[in-house]
Write a protein that holds these residues in place. Structure first.
Motif, PDB file in Angstrom:
ATOM      1  N   SER A 110       0.863  -1.174   0.000  1.00 58.92           N
ATOM      2  CA  SER A 110       0.000   0.000   0.000  1.00 58.92           C
ATOM      3  C   SER A 110       0.902   1.226   0.000  1.00 58.92           C
ATOM      4  CB  SER A 110      -0.910  -0.018   1.229  1.00 58.92           C
ATOM      5  OG  SER A 110      -1.784   1.091   1.196  1.00 58.92           O
ATOM      6  N   GLY A 111       1.003   1.863  -1.155  1.00 59.21           N
ATOM      7  CA  GLY A 111       1.912   3.004  -1.262  1.00 59.21           C
ATOM      8  C   GLY A 111       3.344   2.533  -1.157  1.00 59.21           C
ATOM      9  N   SER A 112       4.097   3.117  -0.216  1.00 59.33           N
ATOM     10  CA  SER A 112       5.497   2.719  -0.043  1.00 59.33           C
ATOM     11  C   SER A 112       5.680   1.794   1.156  1.00 59.33           C
ATOM     12  CB  SER A 112       6.365   3.966   0.121  1.00 59.33           C
ATOM     13  OG  SER A 112       5.969   4.663   1.285  1.00 59.33           O
ATOM     14  N   ASN A 113       4.587   1.230   1.655  1.00 56.17           N
ATOM     15  CA  ASN A 113       4.643   0.332   2.811  1.00 56.17           C
ATOM     16  C   ASN A 113       4.052  -1.025   2.480  1.00 56.17           C
ATOM     17  OD1 ASN A 113       5.711   2.356   4.478  1.00 56.17           O
ATOM     18  ND2 ASN A 113       3.694   3.098   5.016  1.00 56.17           N
ATOM     19  N   VAL A 114       4.376  -2.000   3.318  1.00 55.78           N
ATOM     20  CA  VAL A 114       3.754  -3.321   3.252  1.00 55.78           C
ATOM     21  C   VAL A 114       2.926  -3.485   4.512  1.00 55.78           C
ATOM     22  CG1 VAL A 114       4.136  -5.803   3.265  1.00 55.78           C
ATOM     23  CG2 VAL A 114       5.636  -4.353   1.925  1.00 55.78           C
ATOM     24  N   LEU A 115       1.688  -3.904   4.348  1.00 58.77           N
ATOM     25  CA  LEU A 115       0.827  -4.238   5.481  1.00 58.77           C
ATOM     26  C   LEU A 115       0.841  -5.756   5.589  1.00 58.77           C
ATOM     27  CD1 LEU A 115      -2.162  -1.925   4.500  1.00 58.77           C
ATOM     28  CD2 LEU A 115      -0.220  -1.377   5.958  1.00 58.77           C
ATOM     29  N   THR A 152      -6.241 -17.242  20.037  1.00 61.67           N
ATOM     30  CA  THR A 152      -5.963 -16.745  18.695  1.00 61.67           C
ATOM     31  C   THR A 152      -5.270 -15.392  18.788  1.00 61.67           C
ATOM     32  OG1 THR A 152      -7.929 -17.865  17.868  1.00 61.67           O
ATOM     33  CG2 THR A 152      -7.012 -16.127  16.483  1.00 61.67           C
ATOM     34  N   VAL A 153      -4.236 -15.204  17.952  1.00 61.06           N
ATOM     35  CA  VAL A 153      -3.459 -13.969  17.962  1.00 61.06           C
ATOM     36  C   VAL A 153      -3.440 -13.373  16.560  1.00 61.06           C
ATOM     37  CG1 VAL A 153      -1.194 -12.950  18.393  1.00 61.06           C
ATOM     38  CG2 VAL A 153      -2.002 -14.809  19.833  1.00 61.06           C
ATOM     39  N   LEU A 154      -3.747 -12.080  16.458  1.00 60.69           N
ATOM     40  CA  LEU A 154      -3.652 -11.334  15.207  1.00 60.69           C
ATOM     41  C   LEU A 154      -2.522 -10.333  15.350  1.00 60.69           C
ATOM     42  CD1 LEU A 154      -4.808 -10.373  12.409  1.00 60.69           C
ATOM     43  CD2 LEU A 154      -6.169  -8.735  13.716  1.00 60.69           C
ATOM     44  N   CYS A 155      -1.523 -10.439  14.495  1.00 55.31           N
ATOM     45  CA  CYS A 155      -0.406  -9.486  14.473  1.00 55.31           C
ATOM     46  C   CYS A 155      -0.519  -8.669  13.191  1.00 55.31           C
ATOM     47  CB  CYS A 155       0.937 -10.200  14.494  1.00 55.31           C
ATOM     48  SG  CYS A 155       1.236 -11.161  15.976  1.00 55.31           S
ATOM     49  N   SER A 156      -0.493  -7.351  13.342  1.00 54.99           N
ATOM     50  CA  SER A 156      -0.549  -6.460  12.184  1.00 54.99           C
ATOM     51  C   SER A 156       0.730  -5.629  12.162  1.00 54.99           C
ATOM     52  CB  SER A 156      -1.762  -5.533  12.276  1.00 54.99           C
ATOM     53  OG  SER A 156      -2.947  -6.282  12.333  1.00 54.99           O
ATOM     54  N   PHE A 157       1.488  -5.742  11.072  1.00 56.48           N
ATOM     55  CA  PHE A 157       2.739  -5.011  10.907  1.00 56.48           C
ATOM     56  C   PHE A 157       2.575  -3.989   9.797  1.00 56.48           C
ATOM     57  CE2 PHE A 157       3.965  -9.159  12.478  1.00 56.48           C
ATOM     58  CZ  PHE A 157       5.048  -8.931  13.306  1.00 56.48           C
ATOM     59  N   VAL A 158       3.170  -2.818   9.968  1.00 53.07           N
ATOM     60  CA  VAL A 158       3.355  -1.867   8.877  1.00 53.07           C
ATOM     61  C   VAL A 158       4.856  -1.817   8.661  1.00 53.07           C
ATOM     62  CG1 VAL A 158       3.080   0.492   8.062  1.00 53.07           C
ATOM     63  CG2 VAL A 158       1.313  -0.525   9.503  1.00 53.07           C
ATOM     64  N   ILE A 159       5.284  -2.162   7.443  1.00 48.51           N
ATOM     65  CA  ILE A 159       6.696  -2.328   7.142  1.00 48.51           C
ATOM     66  C   ILE A 159       7.086  -1.391   6.007  1.00 48.51           C
ATOM     67  CG2 ILE A 159       8.459  -4.005   6.472  1.00 48.51           C
ATOM     68  CD1 ILE A 159       6.321  -6.162   7.237  1.00 48.51           C
ATOM     69  N   LYS A 160       8.214  -0.744   6.163  1.00 49.20           N
ATOM     70  CA  LYS A 160       8.732   0.154   5.128  1.00 49.20           C
ATOM     71  C   LYS A 160       9.462  -0.674   4.080  1.00 49.20           C
ATOM     72  CE  LYS A 160      11.605   4.249   4.590  1.00 49.20           C
ATOM     73  NZ  LYS A 160      12.489   5.174   5.281  1.00 49.20           N
ATOM     74  N   ILE A 161       9.182  -0.383   2.813  1.00 47.64           N
ATOM     75  CA  ILE A 161       9.846  -1.077   1.709  1.00 47.64           C
ATOM     76  C   ILE A 161      11.129  -0.335   1.380  1.00 47.64           C
ATOM     77  CG2 ILE A 161       9.676  -1.793  -0.698  1.00 47.64           C
ATOM     78  CD1 ILE A 161       6.643  -1.695  -0.388  1.00 47.64           C
ATOM     79  N   GLY A 162      12.238  -1.055   1.355  1.00 44.16           N
ATOM     80  CA  GLY A 162      13.515  -0.463   0.958  1.00 44.16           C
ATOM     81  C   GLY A 162      13.601  -0.374  -0.555  1.00 44.16           C
ATOM     82  N   LEU A 163      14.399   0.563  -1.048  1.00 43.10           N
ATOM     83  CA  LEU A 163      14.551   0.731  -2.494  1.00 43.10           C
ATOM     84  C   LEU A 163      15.175  -0.494  -3.151  1.00 43.10           C
ATOM     85  CD1 LEU A 163      15.783   4.433  -2.610  1.00 43.10           C
ATOM     86  CD2 LEU A 163      13.527   3.567  -3.199  1.00 43.10           C
ATOM     87  N   GLU A 164      16.042  -1.183  -2.404  1.00 40.03           N
ATOM     88  CA  GLU A 164      16.730  -2.349  -2.954  1.00 40.03           C
ATOM     89  C   GLU A 164      15.945  -3.643  -2.787  1.00 40.03           C
ATOM     90  OE1 GLU A 164      17.460  -1.796   1.203  1.00 40.03           O
ATOM     91  OE2 GLU A 164      17.930  -0.417  -0.402  1.00 40.03           O
ATOM     92  N   CYS A 165      14.732  -3.575  -2.274  1.00 42.05           N
ATOM     93  CA  CYS A 165      13.930  -4.773  -2.021  1.00 42.05           C
ATOM     94  C   CYS A 165      13.545  -5.447  -3.337  1.00 42.05           C
ATOM     95  CB  CYS A 165      12.667  -4.417  -1.228  1.00 42.05           C
ATOM     96  SG  CYS A 165      11.646  -5.851  -0.886  1.00 42.05           S
ATOM     97  N   GLN A 166      13.891  -6.722  -3.470  1.00 44.09           N
ATOM     98  CA  GLN A 166      13.579  -7.510  -4.670  1.00 44.09           C
ATOM     99  C   GLN A 166      12.538  -8.591  -4.394  1.00 44.09           C
ATOM    100  OE1 GLN A 166      14.950  -6.796  -7.739  1.00 44.09           O
ATOM    101  NE2 GLN A 166      15.788  -5.024  -6.688  1.00 44.09           N
ATOM    102  N   LEU A 167      11.979  -8.586  -3.200  1.00 37.00           N
ATOM    103  CA  LEU A 167      11.063  -9.637  -2.763  1.00 37.00           C
ATOM    104  C   LEU A 167       9.629  -9.286  -3.154  1.00 37.00           C
ATOM    105  CD1 LEU A 167      11.572 -12.213  -1.011  1.00 37.00           C
ATOM    106  CD2 LEU A 167      10.767 -10.888   0.924  1.00 37.00           C
ATOM    107  N   SER A 168       8.888 -10.243  -3.713  1.00 39.40           N
ATOM    108  CA  SER A 168       7.475 -10.013  -4.036  1.00 39.40           C
ATOM    109  C   SER A 168       6.642 -10.224  -2.782  1.00 39.40           C
ATOM    110  CB  SER A 168       7.022 -10.972  -5.137  1.00 39.40           C
ATOM    111  OG  SER A 168       6.925 -12.284  -4.624  1.00 39.40           O
TER     112      SER A 168
END
Length: 189
Positions: A110-115, A152-168
Motif C-alpha cells: 500500500s503506497g510505499s509500505n507493506v501491510l 488466537t493472535v492477530l499481528c498487524s505489521f506496517v513495514i517500510k519497503i527499501g529501495l533495494e527490495c527484490q522480494l514479491s
C-alpha cells in the motif's frame, strides 16, 4: 422540561456511555481520556475485532469446504497482467495470502509500505521469530499491533519497503508462513 435540563440530561447520558465504552476498550487503544480519544480508540478496537472475526469465519469456511492442506500455497489477492511489471508507484495495492492449518498470512503493498497480517493460535516467541524474518529480509518495521482473543493472535505489521527490495509480496507471505510451519514441525517432533 427546560432546554437547560434537557441538555444536562443529555451530557450525563453521554458521560455514562463514554465511561462504559472506555471500560470495554483495552487501555492501549485509548491514548488520552478525552471524548475523541475514547471514541477513536473504541473504533480501532472494533476494527481489529472485526478483522479477527472475518479471519476466523474464513478459516471455518475453508475447513468445512476442504481438508487442511499440508503445505502452504500463496494465493494472489490481485491479479495483474503478466505483460507489465508494475512498480510501487504504478500499483496502488498488491497483495497475497498464504494460508495453512497453522497460520494465515496476508501481505499487501500500500503506497510505499507493506501491510502484513498474521492470524494463528498463540505460539510462544512467534512474534519475535516474525520480526527476525523481517529483519533478515531487511525490512524496517514502522508499526506493530498485536490483538488476541482466547488462544488466537492477530499481528498487524506496517513495514517500510527499501529501495533495494527484490522480494514479491507472495515471497514475503511465504517466508513468514514458513516460520510458522517450522514451529509446527518442531512441536510435532
Amino acid at each position: 422540561m427546560s432546554h437547560i435540563a434537557v441538555e444536562r440530561n443529555r451530557r450525563r447520558q453521554m458521560n455514562e456511555h463514554l465511561k462504559v465504552l472506555r471500560s470495554l476498550t483495552p487501555p492501549f487503544y485509548i491514548k488520552r481520556g478525552d471524548q475523541a480519544s475514547i471514541i477513536g480508540g473504541a473504533i480501532e478496537f472494533i476494527k481489529e475485532l472485526h478483522q479477527v472475526l472475518q479471519s476466523l469465519e474464513g478459516k471455518k469456511r475453508r475447513k468445512s469446504i476442504s481438508p487442511s492442506p499440508t503445505t502452504p500455497s500463496p494465493k494472489p489477492l490481485l491479479l495483474l497482467p503478466s505483460s507489465s511489471t508494475p512498480s510501487i508507484e504504478t500499483v496502488k495495492e498488491l497483495g497475497a495470502c498464504c494460508n495453512s492449518p497453522v497460520a494465515d498470512v496476508e501481505a499487501k503493498i500500500s503506497g510505499s509500505n507493506v501491510l502484513l497480517r498474521t492470524l494463528s493460535k498463540r505460539i510462544p516467541g512467534q512474534v519475535i521469530k516474525i520480526i527476525q524474518v523481517l529483519e533478515k529480509l531487511e525490512f524496517e518495521i514502522l508499526h506493530l499491533n498485536i490483538s488476541s482473543m482466547e488462544d488466537t493472535v492477530l499481528c498487524s505489521f506496517v513495514i517500510k519497503i527499501g529501495l533495494e527490495c527484490q522480494l514479491s509480496v507472495e515471497e514475503l507471505a511465504l517466508q513468514v508462513q514458513q516460520c510458522f510451519c517450522q514451529d509446527a514441525c518442531g512441536l510435532l517432533n
